[in-house]
Design a protein around this motif. Sequence first.
Motif, short mmCIF file in Angstrom:
data_model
loop_
_atom_site.label_atom_id
_atom_site.label_comp_id
_atom_site.label_asym_id
_atom_site.label_seq_id
_atom_site.Cartn_x
_atom_site.Cartn_y
_atom_site.Cartn_z
N GLY A 1 31.17 36.34 36.49
CA GLY A 1 31.53 34.92 36.54
C GLY A 1 33.01 34.66 36.57
N GLY A 2 33.79 35.64 37.03
CA GLY A 2 35.23 35.45 37.16
C GLY A 2 36.04 35.78 35.93
N PHE A 3 35.39 36.21 34.84
CA PHE A 3 36.09 36.52 33.60
C PHE A 3 36.44 38.00 33.47
CE2 PHE A 3 34.28 32.47 32.42
CZ PHE A 3 35.26 31.90 31.62
N GLY A 4 35.63 38.87 34.03
CA GLY A 4 35.69 40.29 33.73
C GLY A 4 34.67 40.61 32.65
N PRO A 5 34.21 41.84 32.57
CA PRO A 5 33.23 42.23 31.55
C PRO A 5 33.75 42.00 30.14
CG PRO A 5 33.47 43.95 33.22
CD PRO A 5 34.58 42.97 33.46
N VAL B 1 46.86 46.60 28.37
CA VAL B 1 46.20 46.65 27.07
C VAL B 1 46.82 45.65 26.12
CG1 VAL B 1 45.79 48.11 25.04
CG2 VAL B 1 45.51 49.07 27.33
N MET B 2 48.16 45.63 26.10
CA MET B 2 48.86 44.76 25.15
C MET B 2 48.77 43.29 25.57
SD MET B 2 51.90 42.97 24.70
CE MET B 2 52.46 42.20 23.19
N GLU B 3 49.08 43.00 26.83
CA GLU B 3 49.14 41.61 27.27
C GLU B 3 47.77 40.94 27.24
OE1 GLU B 3 51.76 39.98 27.67
OE2 GLU B 3 53.34 41.47 27.96
N LYS B 4 46.70 41.70 27.49
CA LYS B 4 45.36 41.14 27.48
C LYS B 4 44.75 41.10 26.08
CE LYS B 4 42.66 42.53 30.91
NZ LYS B 4 42.04 43.41 31.93
N GLY B 5 45.38 41.77 25.13
CA GLY B 5 44.89 41.74 23.75
C GLY B 5 43.54 42.41 23.58
N VAL B 6 43.36 43.54 24.25
CA VAL B 6 42.07 44.23 24.16
C VAL B 6 42.08 45.24 23.02
CG1 VAL B 6 41.64 43.90 26.60
CG2 VAL B 6 42.72 46.00 25.84
N LEU C 1 41.88 47.53 33.49
CA LEU C 1 42.20 46.40 34.35
C LEU C 1 41.02 45.44 34.49
CD1 LEU C 1 44.21 48.18 37.20
CD2 LEU C 1 45.10 46.99 35.19
N ALA C 2 39.79 45.97 34.40
CA ALA C 2 38.61 45.14 34.62
C ALA C 2 38.23 44.29 33.42
CB ALA C 2 37.42 46.04 34.98
N VAL C 3 38.38 44.80 32.21
CA VAL C 3 37.88 44.13 31.03
C VAL C 3 38.56 42.76 30.87
CG1 VAL C 3 39.56 45.12 29.40
CG2 VAL C 3 37.26 44.47 28.60
N ARG C 4 37.80 41.80 30.40
CA ARG C 4 38.35 40.46 30.23
C ARG C 4 39.41 40.44 29.14
NH1 ARG C 4 36.85 38.39 25.41
NH2 ARG C 4 34.70 38.65 24.62
N LYS C 5 40.20 39.40 29.13
CA LYS C 5 41.19 39.22 28.07
C LYS C 5 40.47 39.14 26.71
CE LYS C 5 42.94 35.71 30.36
NZ LYS C 5 43.81 34.55 30.74
N GLY C 6 41.00 39.85 25.73
CA GLY C 6 40.37 39.88 24.42
C GLY C 6 39.12 40.72 24.35
N GLY C 7 38.88 41.53 25.39
CA GLY C 7 37.66 42.34 25.45
C GLY C 7 37.78 43.64 24.70
N ARG C 8 36.74 44.49 24.84
CA ARG C 8 36.67 45.74 24.10
C ARG C 8 36.49 46.91 25.05
NH1 ARG C 8 33.54 41.34 23.29
NH2 ARG C 8 31.64 42.57 23.07
#
Length: 395
Positions: free
Chosen positions: A251-255, A323-328, A297-304
Motif C-alpha cells: 500500500g505504498g508504505f513498505g513492509p 537504518v538511522m533516518e528511518k528509525g528501524v 531499504l524496503a522496510v517502512r519507517k519505524g519498521g523491524r
Amino acid sequence: MRALTWQGKHDVRVETVPDPEIVNPRDAILKVTSTAICGSDLHLYDGVIPGMMSGDILGHEFMGEVVEAGPKSTLKKGQRVVVPFTISCGKCFFCEKQLYSACDNSNPADKQDLTEPLYGHALSALFGYSHLTGGYPGGQAEYVRVPFSDVGPIVIPDGLEDDKVLFLSDILPTGWMAAENADIEEGDVVAVWGCGPVGLFAIQSALAMGAGKVIAIDEYPTRLDLARKLGAEVIDFKQTHVLEALMEMSGGFGPDAVIDAVGMEAHGFAPDTILDNIKQNVGMGADSAHALREAILAVRKGGRISIPGVYGGFLDKFPLGAVMEKGVQIRTGQTHVQKYLKELLHKIGEGEIDTTFLISHRLPLEEAARGYENFRYKQNEWTKVVLKPGTEATA
C-alpha cells in the motif's frame, strides 16, 4: 564409526573415524538416526567460514537414540532425543536468561581466543561448525558425543517419527525466532528474503503469529511454490523489481517487518552482489549482503528487521544512514533453541505445525557428499536433504 568429514572447499568425504567417548559427567553418546544438511553447512562447504580443519566432522541438525549417558546426564539409555545445534551449559548468566546461544561456558577457553578479538566477546559453541565455535564434532555421523546433555536434548514421545521432529534441532526454532524477532502484530505485512528451509519456516511462523500478508522473495520456482502453498504471496527477484513490487504490495508504505533468511552468500546479478562475490572469492571480504541491504531499504519507517541469516565477518556498503533516518529496529543472533523446544514439540504433536513438506531427498550417510553437491548446485530440486546413518547406499 563412519562420519562425514570436511577436507577443504567443496571437498567432503565419509570416512572411518574413532567412536566418541564420554569425556565429562554431563555427556551422553547418541546413535544418530537422522541428520540433515543445513543451508548454513553450505557456508562451510563453500569455504567462507574460517576455523575449519581437515578431518572436522560436520553436521549440526541431528537426533538419535541414547546409547550411553554420563553420571550427571538426565538422559537414559534407549531414549529418542533431538539435540539443539547450540551447545549451552544452562547455568551461566546468559543461559539463565534463556540466551542459550550466547552461553559463556560451552566454548573451550583455548577456542575463545580465536573469536574474542574479532567479535569483542568469545562465541559460544555449536556442533560441527568450525573451531571458532568450539571445534565439536558434528552429527553427520553414526555416533556423536553430546556435551551438557542435561540441558540441550529434548526427549521425543513414541509415535512421532524422526521426519516430524528432526528440524527442532535448528531450522524450525530458527524460523520461529526470526518471526518473533520481527515483533509481528496482527495484520502486519511481512517480507521474507530467501525461501530456503529457514525462510519457509519463518513464513509459516509469521502467519501463525498473525501476519496479514507475507511476501516471499526468491528465484527458484519450487521454493516459491512451497512458499505459496504456505500462504505467502511471492516475488521472483529475477523477473521483478523487488523494491517497487514491495511498495505496491504494501500500500505504498513498505513492509512492517522484514526477515533476511539469506545471509552471507547472497546470489544474483545485482551490482553490489557481483562486487561482494568477487571480494569473497579472492579473500578480500567475507559477506555478500545484497538481501540485507535490500531489506533495509524496503522496510517502512519505524519498521523491524529480523536477521536469522548467518553472517560471519565484515561487509561494506551497509546502508546505516537508512537504518538511522528511518528509525528501524534490528534483531538478530544464533537461535536460542532450548527456549522454544517444548512449545514447538507440542505444536508438532497437536498437528499445528508440519515440517515434513520441506524434505525433498533422503539419502544414506554414505551418500552425504552427493547430497551436499546437489543441495548446493540444484537448489530448485533439492530443498532439504535428510541423511540416514546405517542405511544402505544406492547403486
